[in-house]
Design a protein around this motif. Structure first.
Motif, PDB file in Angstrom:
ATOM      1  N   TYR A 329       0.866  -1.014   0.020  1.00 53.42           N
ATOM      2  CA  TYR A 329      -0.002   0.007   0.112  1.00 53.42           C
ATOM      3  C   TYR A 329       0.858   1.530  -0.071  1.00 53.42           C
ATOM      4  O   TYR A 329       2.040   1.288   0.284  1.00 53.42           O
ATOM      5  CB  TYR A 329      -0.869   0.005   1.350  1.00 53.42           C
ATOM      6  CG  TYR A 329      -0.107  -0.265   2.472  1.00 53.42           C
ATOM      7  CD1 TYR A 329       0.222   0.860   3.334  1.00 53.42           C
ATOM      8  CD2 TYR A 329      -0.047  -1.783   3.050  1.00 53.42           C
ATOM      9  CE1 TYR A 329       0.625   0.498   4.621  1.00 53.42           C
ATOM     10  CE2 TYR A 329       0.377  -1.874   4.299  1.00 53.42           C
ATOM     11  CZ  TYR A 329       0.809  -0.826   5.161  1.00 53.42           C
ATOM     12  OH  TYR A 329       1.470  -0.873   6.293  1.00 53.42           O
ATOM     13  N   ASP A 351      -5.007   2.322   2.671  1.00 54.82           N
ATOM     14  CA  ASP A 351      -6.167   1.959   1.666  1.00 54.82           C
ATOM     15  C   ASP A 351      -7.173   1.284   2.176  1.00 54.82           C
ATOM     16  O   ASP A 351      -8.406   1.603   1.958  1.00 54.82           O
ATOM     17  CB  ASP A 351      -5.458   1.197   0.422  1.00 54.82           C
ATOM     18  CG  ASP A 351      -4.751  -0.045   1.068  1.00 54.82           C
ATOM     19  OD1 ASP A 351      -4.504  -0.398   2.282  1.00 54.82           O
ATOM     20  OD2 ASP A 351      -4.402  -1.018   0.024  1.00 54.82           O
ATOM     21  N   ASP A 354      -9.396   3.440   4.287  1.00 48.77           N
ATOM     22  CA  ASP A 354     -10.183   4.684   3.543  1.00 48.77           C
ATOM     23  C   ASP A 354     -11.280   3.890   3.059  1.00 48.77           C
ATOM     24  O   ASP A 354     -12.409   4.257   2.957  1.00 48.77           O
ATOM     25  CB  ASP A 354      -9.369   5.126   2.305  1.00 48.77           C
ATOM     26  CG  ASP A 354      -8.309   6.142   2.660  1.00 48.77           C
ATOM     27  OD1 ASP A 354      -7.906   6.483   4.089  1.00 48.77           O
ATOM     28  OD2 ASP A 354      -7.397   6.440   1.891  1.00 48.77           O
ATOM     29  N   GLU A 355     -10.875   2.508   2.334  1.00 50.92           N
ATOM     30  CA  GLU A 355     -12.205   1.844   1.693  1.00 50.92           C
ATOM     31  C   GLU A 355     -13.155   1.639   2.880  1.00 50.92           C
ATOM     32  O   GLU A 355     -14.405   1.639   2.351  1.00 50.92           O
ATOM     33  CB  GLU A 355     -11.464   0.546   1.362  1.00 50.92           C
ATOM     34  CG  GLU A 355     -12.634  -0.274   0.590  1.00 50.92           C
ATOM     35  CD  GLU A 355     -11.843  -1.682   0.253  1.00 50.92           C
ATOM     36  OE1 GLU A 355     -12.727  -2.621  -0.482  1.00 50.92           O
ATOM     37  OE2 GLU A 355     -10.814  -1.735   0.213  1.00 50.92           O
TER      38      GLU A 355
END
Length: 496
Positions: A329, A351, A354-355
């Motif tokens: 990442y 990542d 955030d997802e």
């Protein structure tokens, strides 16, 4: 030279032009000085200094003509800045020197402070010491000022008349249109349309500016876009087909906005919405607030959930960082170091974090959209606005009617501002309502689909509308599988 020829006149020349045109090459000033030099040669005079005020008006208040002020000072002392004597002044016309009575009086006083000076303009050699010349000069100034104001009035009337007819009156090609100022330039128009939609949805002017710079758009005058020029483009009523003069929309006899002959880029509803958004962010000015544009989505939104030795929670705002190159990442979030007020105990993969949060926020937004009535009711003050306009028009009709003795000047001018203020307030309220309708319609779109095209700033704004924070609980020592349950969203209540 003066010692050898006591009759030699050392003169200074003054040149001024109000508008130097678009090229700004000072050709008008050069022409004036060349004509004066030729005239001085015919008289056998020696030009010892040239004063120049280029692109400066002599009739407008507040305009400082630096070289004119220097001329006044030098006439009083009797010498140029280099020390040459001043025996006279030349100008192609007296209105180059002065157009206001105060400037004429100052100039005459400074000129006549020394004896024997000559003055030359288009009327030939003038005797400024002659009896009555001061009055003659004032009459000339008054006539010149009257003609200037007449030209300004004609220009304003012509400008407004063309605006009322819906004609394009821009001096330069407006960004978004071709040189005819009517046909759209497709690439620019699409950039404007997208920018308006993004700003309504929460994007900042700074982001739009950066985007236009990256696309290598330039202004109609050939300059790179800056924050202010982007703001001016997006707040221009021309975008929706309307015309503005001094901040007021031009309206017809029925008080409806005049629609121009050019093709519009957005709808009036979108224009009301985008201008409202820009003014709202700048405290009513549309100016940038200086906010930081974050690189990572959840910087400052994530809070460290580590429990400290004293039993309290760290609760420090976590920061986004670039991940090490060998990791899969690209970024991560971590609590600040102890020297910066944090505990440095919580670290989250960027990542995945955030997802998870984006999915939670999108689901929340979709739920809220489904539960709320998105249709804004029709504006309920239409009749009040029509009554106010009708009252103003009736007041003006009665005042102009010579047979109506009830409305004298004092009554008219006492009541007119009240009605004008009421109309302005109602129109402002109407514009605010139109902005709400546009924003409501924008919110009805597919939230999940629209989310993908949002900028980081837009996403952060949306997240902060529904979340007060996200508490990130540390996962313990060593490499462990990412656990979404260690992210605790703190939802905002509906009243916040």
């Amino acid at each position: 030279m003066v010692a050898a020829d006591p009759d030699l006149k050392c003169v200074v020349c003054y040149a001024r032009i109000s508008f130097d045109g678009r090229v700004k090459d000072a050709h008008g000033i050069e022409d004036q000085h060349r004509d004066m030099t030729d005239a001085a040669r015919r008289f056998g005079w020696l030009v010892v200094y040239r004063y120049t005020d280029n692109d400066k008006s002599a009739s407008k208040e507040g305009v400082v003509r630096d070289d004119f002020e220097q001329l006044i000072s030098d006439l009083a002392t009797g010498t140029t800045p280099e020390g040459y004597p001043i025996h006279g002044v030349m100008a192609v016309n007296d209105d180059r020197l002065y157009r206001r009575p105060s400037d004429w009086e100052r100039y005459l006083k400074a000129f006549t402070s020394h004896e024997g000076r000559v003055y030359h303009d288009s009327n030939g050699v003038q005797d400024l010491y002659a009896e009555g010349f001061e009055i003659k000069g004032l009459v000339g100034v008054a006539m010149s000022l009257s003609e200037t104001r007449k030209k300004q009035r004609r220009s304003r009337n012509s400008h407004r008349s063309r605006a009322v007819r819906g004609q394009a009156v821009a001096a330069w090609r407006p960004f978004g249109w071709e040189d005819d100022k009517v046909t759209l330039r497709s690439e620019e128009a699409e950039a404007i349309r997208q920018a308006v939609e993004d700003v309504i949805a929460g994007a900042s002017i700074s982001e739009i500016t950066r985007r236009w710079k990256e696309a290598e758009f330039i202004t109609s005058r050939g300059n790179p876009f800056q924050y202010q020029t982007v703001k001016q483009v997006l707040m221009n009523a021309r975008l929706c087909g309307y015309r503005e003069i001094k901040g007021e929309i031009v309206r017809d006899g029925d008080d409806q906005p005049i629609v121009g002959e050019w093709k519009s880029i957005i709808t009036p509803k979108q224009w009301f919405a985008v201008t409202a958004k820009i003014r709202e962010r700048g405290g009513g000015t549309g100016m940038p607030r200086g906010g930081l544009v974050h690189k990572y989505l959840l910087t400052g939104i994530l809070r460290c959930g580590n429990v400290l030795e004293d039993g309290t929670t760290c609760n420090n705002k976590m920061i986004g960082i670039k991940a090490n190159d060998w990791l899969k990442y690209q970024h991560a979030y971590m609590c600040k170091k102890t020297v910066d007020g944090g505990c440095n105990k919580t670290y989250k993969r960027g990542d995945k974090t955030d997802e998870i949060i984006e999915k939670l926020v999108i689901a929340k937004l979709e739920k809220d959209a489904a539960s709320k009535a998105q249709d804004v009711p029709d504006w309920d003050k239409t009749e009040a606005l029509e009554r106010a306009i009708k009252s103003r028009n009736e007041l003006e009709r009665r005042w102009h009617d010579d047979e109506d003795t009830d409305i004298d000047d004092e009554t008219f001018f006492r009541n007119l501002p009240v009605l004008e203020r009421r109309i302005k307030e109602l129109r402002a309220d109407e514009a605010k309502h139109e902005a709400l309708k546009a924003e409501a319609e924008s919110a009805q779109e597919d939230i999940a689909k629209a989310w993908k095209s949002k900028t980081i700033t837009q996403k952060r704004d949306a997240i902060k509308k529904v979340l007060s924070a996200v508490v990130a609980v540390p996962g313990g020592k060593g490499n462990k599988t990412f656990d979404p349950d260690l992210l605790k969203p703190v939802w905002r209540s509906s009243g916040e």
